[in-house]
Enzyme design. Structure first.
Site, PDB file in Angstrom:
ATOM      1  N   GLY A  14     -12.500 -14.863   0.490  1.00  0.00           N
ATOM      2  CA  GLY A  14     -13.483 -14.508   1.518  1.00  0.00           C
ATOM      3  C   GLY A  14     -13.334 -15.219   2.847  1.00  0.00           C
ATOM      4  N   ARG A  68     -14.328   5.361 -11.765  1.00  0.00           N
ATOM      5  CA  ARG A  68     -14.459   4.749 -10.435  1.00  0.00           C
ATOM      6  C   ARG A  68     -15.745   5.169  -9.747  1.00  0.00           C
ATOM      7  NH1 ARG A  68     -10.020   2.244  -8.337  1.00  0.00           N
ATOM      8  NH2 ARG A  68      -8.078   2.810  -9.306  1.00  0.00           N
ATOM      9  N   MET A  93     -10.506  -5.618  -3.484  1.00  0.00           N
ATOM     10  CA  MET A  93      -9.315  -5.106  -4.151  1.00  0.00           C
ATOM     11  C   MET A  93      -9.587  -3.912  -5.066  1.00  0.00           C
ATOM     12  SD  MET A  93      -7.108  -6.926  -2.726  1.00  0.00           S
ATOM     13  CE  MET A  93      -5.595  -6.676  -3.626  1.00  0.00           C
ATOM     14  N   ARG A  94     -10.402  -2.987  -4.616  1.00  0.00           N
ATOM     15  CA  ARG A  94     -10.611  -1.742  -5.362  1.00  0.00           C
ATOM     16  C   ARG A  94     -10.308  -0.581  -4.427  1.00  0.00           C
ATOM     17  NH1 ARG A  94     -10.269  -2.749 -10.249  1.00  0.00           N
ATOM     18  NH2 ARG A  94     -11.150  -0.719 -10.742  1.00  0.00           N
ATOM     19  N   ILE A  95      -9.601   0.386  -4.938  1.00  0.00           N
ATOM     20  CA  ILE A  95      -9.372   1.590  -4.132  1.00  0.00           C
ATOM     21  C   ILE A  95     -10.636   2.428  -4.208  1.00  0.00           C
ATOM     22  CG2 ILE A  95      -8.023   3.725  -4.002  1.00  0.00           C
ATOM     23  CD1 ILE A  95      -5.649   2.035  -5.045  1.00  0.00           C
ATOM     24  N   LEU A  96     -11.111   2.858  -3.058  1.00  0.00           N
ATOM     25  CA  LEU A  96     -12.368   3.610  -3.023  1.00  0.00           C
ATOM     26  C   LEU A  96     -12.089   5.112  -3.070  1.00  0.00           C
ATOM     27  CD1 LEU A  96     -14.053   1.373  -0.330  1.00  0.00           C
ATOM     28  CD2 LEU A  96     -14.749   1.551  -2.730  1.00  0.00           C
ATOM     29  N   HIS A 112      -6.266  -5.047   7.116  1.00  0.00           N
ATOM     30  CA  HIS A 112      -5.020  -4.958   6.346  1.00  0.00           C
ATOM     31  C   HIS A 112      -4.014  -5.939   6.956  1.00  0.00           C
ATOM     32  CE1 HIS A 112      -1.903  -3.221   3.875  1.00  0.00           C
ATOM     33  NE2 HIS A 112      -1.132  -3.176   4.946  1.00  0.00           N
ATOM     34  N   ASP A 148      -4.994   2.782   3.651  1.00  0.00           N
ATOM     35  CA  ASP A 148      -4.359   2.107   4.797  1.00  0.00           C
ATOM     36  C   ASP A 148      -3.884   3.083   5.884  1.00  0.00           C
ATOM     37  OD1 ASP A 148      -4.762  -0.307   3.473  1.00  0.00           O
ATOM     38  OD2 ASP A 148      -2.775  -0.299   2.551  1.00  0.00           O
TER      39      ASP A 148
HETATM   40  C1  GRF Z   1      -6.490 -10.690   3.762  1.00  0.00           C
HETATM   41  O1  GRF Z   1      -5.145 -10.973   3.998  1.00  0.00           O
HETATM   42  C2  GRF Z   1      -6.808  -9.271   4.121  1.00  0.00           C
HETATM   43  O2  GRF Z   1      -6.069  -8.804   5.202  1.00  0.00           O
HETATM   44  C3  GRF Z   1      -6.428  -8.532   2.866  1.00  0.00           C
HETATM   45  O3  GRF Z   1      -6.791  -9.370   1.813  1.00  0.00           O
HETATM   46  C4  GRF Z   1      -6.811 -10.723   2.266  1.00  0.00           C
HETATM   47  C5  GRF Z   1      -8.180 -11.243   2.011  1.00  0.00           C
HETATM   48  O4  GRF Z   1      -8.304 -12.609   2.319  1.00  0.00           O
HETATM   49  N1  GRF Z   1      -7.050  -7.232   2.839  1.00  0.00           N
HETATM   50  P1  GRF Z   1      -9.733 -13.274   2.405  1.00  0.00           P
HETATM   51  O5  GRF Z   1     -10.419 -13.015   1.063  1.00  0.00           O
HETATM   52  O6  GRF Z   1     -10.473 -12.646   3.533  1.00  0.00           O
HETATM   53  O7  GRF Z   1      -9.471 -14.719   2.611  1.00  0.00           O
END
Ligand code: GRF
Length: 217
Positions: A14, A68, A93-96, A112, A148
């Site tokens: 985060g 999902r 980290m989930r594809i929506l 990204h 993306d």
């Molecule tokens: C970042 O590199 C962001 O671009 C990618 O996942 C990473 C998340 O890092 N989508 P954090 O949890 O914000 O430190």
């Protein structure tokens, strides 16, 4: 000024969420972080958000099996409950599914770690090194159903140095991520960056690559 109520969705440490929380402390910032939502109870960012007195919630994808949309309906219900205007994905980290993305069209943004359209998907730093890229960076974009691929709002570039590893490059990109995400959220919250007919308009003008912030370090 009515500040937009923002939910930040995370899965991990985060640090981008923390950058948004920090930016939103400024009195003139047009958004407040009203909710931090994680799909993992062990996400490091949750403790940081709680320490900053931000409401947090966890909706685990696990219990929903392969369904999902059932997971996303729960997610959407929690977001609605908090009267959220804008959703920021920050290492979520989930594809929506198109259902969720369409519901939040124009009000859902993501960061990204690459200069899109280059290096969609995972392992972007390793791939940038393998491609001998001289410049790398990060992109904040509106989310559309294709991963993306949404219209770009802001990009931040950094040079790739000789001898860089995926780790050193990731760290350099991360510093620029923390700069551009608050800028992009500000633009969207102020209504200056808008998703119209599949394009990003900035101050009313179509923008193919968004605003570029170049860092020399
Ligand atoms: C970042 O590199 C962001 O671009 C990618 O996942 C990473 C998340 O890092 N989508 P954090 O949890 O914000 O430190």
């Amino acid at each position: 000024m009515t500040r937009k109520r923002v939910a930040v969705l995370i899965s991990g440490r985060g640090s981008n969420m923390a950058a948004l929380i920090e930016a939103a402390k400024a009195e003139d910032y047009p958004a407040e972080i009203a909710l931090v939502l994680s799909n993992r109870p062990d996400a490091g960012g949750l403790a940081h958000a709680r320490a900053a007195n931000i409401v947090t919630a966890v909706v685990e994808h696990k219990g929903h099996g392969k369904n999902r949309e059932a997971f996303e309906r729960t997610l959407a219900a929690v977001i609605d409950e908090h009267r959220i205007d804008l959703v920021c994905l920050a290492g979520f980290m989930r594809i929506l599914t198109p259902w969720f993305v369409t519901r939040w069209e124009g009000r859902l943004i993501n960061i990204h770690p690459a200069l899109l359209p280059a290096f969609k998907g995972l392992d972007t730093h390793q791939r940038a090194l393998a491609a001998a890229s001289k410049t790398h960076g990060a992109t904040v974009h509106f989310v559309v159903p294709e991963m993306d691929s949404g219209p770009i709002i802001v990009q931040g570039s950094v040079p790739v140095h000789d001898g860089d590893t995926a780790e050193t490059l990731a760290a350099r990109v991360l510093t620029v991520e923390h700069r551009i995400y608050p800028i992009a959220l500000r633009l969207v919250a102020e209504g200056r960056a808008r998703l119209v007919d599949g394009r990003c308009l900035i101050d009313g003008a179509p923008s193919t690559h968004g605003i570029l912030i170049a860092s020399e370090i």
